[in-house]
Write an enzyme that holds these catalytic residues in place. Structure first.
Site: not given
Length: 187
Positions: A121, A144, A152-153, A179
């Site tokens: 962040y 978002n 945003c993850h 991912e």
């Protein structure tokens, strides 16, 4: 208006699609994908669509399955993402549901944090020229309108913690595992 009749004026096309993290509500305008919502169970869809239609001042239209015009490519790309064959979304986005600092942060996230990577962040705050605004970045992630597509993850706590997530922490874990950032769940 009949739910199968395409509106002539400003409109919002929407559908619900299955995904590796549960049903997602997708909505698009002629400008692009405008909203992705988690946990789109049938009993929640009306509560999701109503405020969106009011905010955008558009008629809602849900085409028959497979008859999507505005959503055909987002549906295809999301399916490819969850199948593991798409690493970067290439879609027109309608950013009207985000403004100011939040939009600036989401644009920076979208441009600079690729598939399989994470950012803190605080680091993302520094990338937009506001190094002390880590908490404000967290609020931007929570606002978002296009989660998964604007990933945003991929934003985590600076100390390595996973952080919060509007779709729930377990959903965030699943997306990061997809991912390759986290190990796949054993069960």
């Amino acid at each position: 208006m009949d739910s199968t009749e395409r509106p002539r004026g400003p409109h919002l096309e929407w559908t619900v699609v299955p995904s590796g993290i549960g049903p997602l509500l997708l909505a698009a305008t002629p400008e692009g994908l405008v909203r992705v919502e988690f946990h789109a169970a049938p009993e929640r869809v009306d509560a999701m669509i109503g405020p969106l239609v009011s905010r955008l001042g558009a008629d809602a239209w849900r085409p028959e399955a497979g008859g999507e015009v505005l959503l055909a490519e987002p549906v295809r790309q999301l399916a490819a993402y969850f199948a593991g064959s798409l690493r970067r979304f290439d879609l027109p986005l309608d950013w009207r549901l985000s403004a100011g600092f939040n939009r600036q942060v989401l644009h920076a996230l979208d441009r600079s944090v690729p598939y399989g990577a994470v950012v803190g962040y605080g680091e993302l705050a520094a990338r937009v020229g506001q190094p002390g605004a880590a908490q404000a970045v967290g609020h931007a992630m929570g606002s978002n309108p296009l989660p998964v597509v604007v990933a945003c993850h991929r934003v985590v706590e600076n100390d390595g913690g996973i952080g919060g997530f509007g779709g729930g922490v377990e959903t965030k874990r699943l997306l990061l595992a997809l991912e390759g950032v986290l190990p796949q769940p054993l069960f």
